[in-house]
Design an enzyme around this catalytic site. Sequence first.
Site, short mmCIF file in Angstrom:
data_model
loop_
_atom_site.label_atom_id
_atom_site.label_comp_id
_atom_site.label_asym_id
_atom_site.label_seq_id
_atom_site.Cartn_x
_atom_site.Cartn_y
_atom_site.Cartn_z
N HIS A 188 -0.07 5.08 12.23
CA HIS A 188 -0.17 6.50 12.55
C HIS A 188 -1.60 6.99 12.66
O HIS A 188 -1.82 8.18 12.81
CB HIS A 188 0.58 7.33 11.50
CG HIS A 188 2.06 7.11 11.50
ND1 HIS A 188 2.89 7.69 10.57
CD2 HIS A 188 2.86 6.38 12.32
CE1 HIS A 188 4.15 7.31 10.81
NE2 HIS A 188 4.14 6.51 11.87
N ASP A 214 2.44 3.04 9.41
CA ASP A 214 2.13 4.39 8.92
C ASP A 214 0.62 4.56 8.98
O ASP A 214 -0.06 3.82 9.68
CB ASP A 214 2.70 4.62 7.51
CG ASP A 214 3.07 6.09 7.27
OD1 ASP A 214 2.18 6.94 7.40
OD2 ASP A 214 4.24 6.38 6.97
#
Length: 369
Positions: free
Chosen positions: A230, A208
């Site tokens: 991410h 993430d």
Amino acid sequence: MHSFQLLGLAAVGSVVSAAPTASRVSDLVKKSSSTCTFTSASEASETSSSCSNVVLSNIEVPAGETLDLSDAADGATITFEGTTSFGYEEWDGPLIRFGGKQLTITQSDGAVIDGDGSRWWDSEGTNGGKTKPKFMYVHDVEDSTIKGLQIKNTPVQAISVQATNVYLTDITIDNSDGDDNGGHNTDGFDISESTGVYISGATVKNQDDCIAINSGENILFTGGTCSGGHGLSIGSVGGRDDNTVKNVTISDSTVTDSANGVRIKTIYGDTGDVSEITYSNIQLSGITDYGIVIEQDYENGSPTGTPSTGVPITDVTVDGVTGSIEDDAVQVYILCGDGSCSDWTWSGVDITGGETSSDCENVPSGASC
């Protein structure tokens, strides 16, 4: 480049007008000279407030409990020693909580804080499946330093920061085992409601955001190495009690094998403000979705394609974002509401590979898509 100011730790203090009593002096002397070594989480949580030096030695935190150091003595040094581990239970956490002023939080050579997150991982993160505990809260912490921690395999989000004037240096968060074992929502650093956060030399391997800044001001992330996740994110901004992000610099960092490189996202229909943002000298490689993505259309955790104007994004500097992306990725995607993105300055953006976008909207002057 925006100015970045943090209060110096040496300047923090208070003037006491009345002389302390003899008993108070005695208490202060005892605290200043006391070193306490704990092998039990409950003992550390209950009695560490009386210690100026706290050593956490090979602690096994029982299932469903927090290693709670939120009442640490002002000026205390907290040292992790050996392996810190945690029993398994489905609950919200956190597994570790810090609180206090002028703290130094560190570890001895070879120590590791091991969340053993694979017991919870099910590819759903916080979106469903097992209830997974947050890992570490740095909340209500002031004028403090956290350095050199080696963190491994958190169940979900690793370090949540709600603090004032804190320095986090040379921290490693290694959730790379989650790549093939269902790790999800394993954010590295989540920052909100904070003023003065300095993160330097972090290494984050996860699934993430490497860093996600949801609210706060005077924030610096520099010298970071991010992979598998991410990217370097601001947002999503909106929908919280505090929806202002101001004076943020993210610099001299690398993002590899990640969904995004640089990302700013705001929530559709909400209000707030994102301003004085600098991304400088960011190197990208192996990016699968977007090299740079800035969008004002998030709703229920996903982009909608329809931007709104309630969270303007202004005074943004992008300087020296370079590198390569995968063939199916998009170099730059900008989706702004009418007039809600302005005063942007871009230079030295050189992203190779992938595609250009034909879907950008309301790109402010100074930027290119």
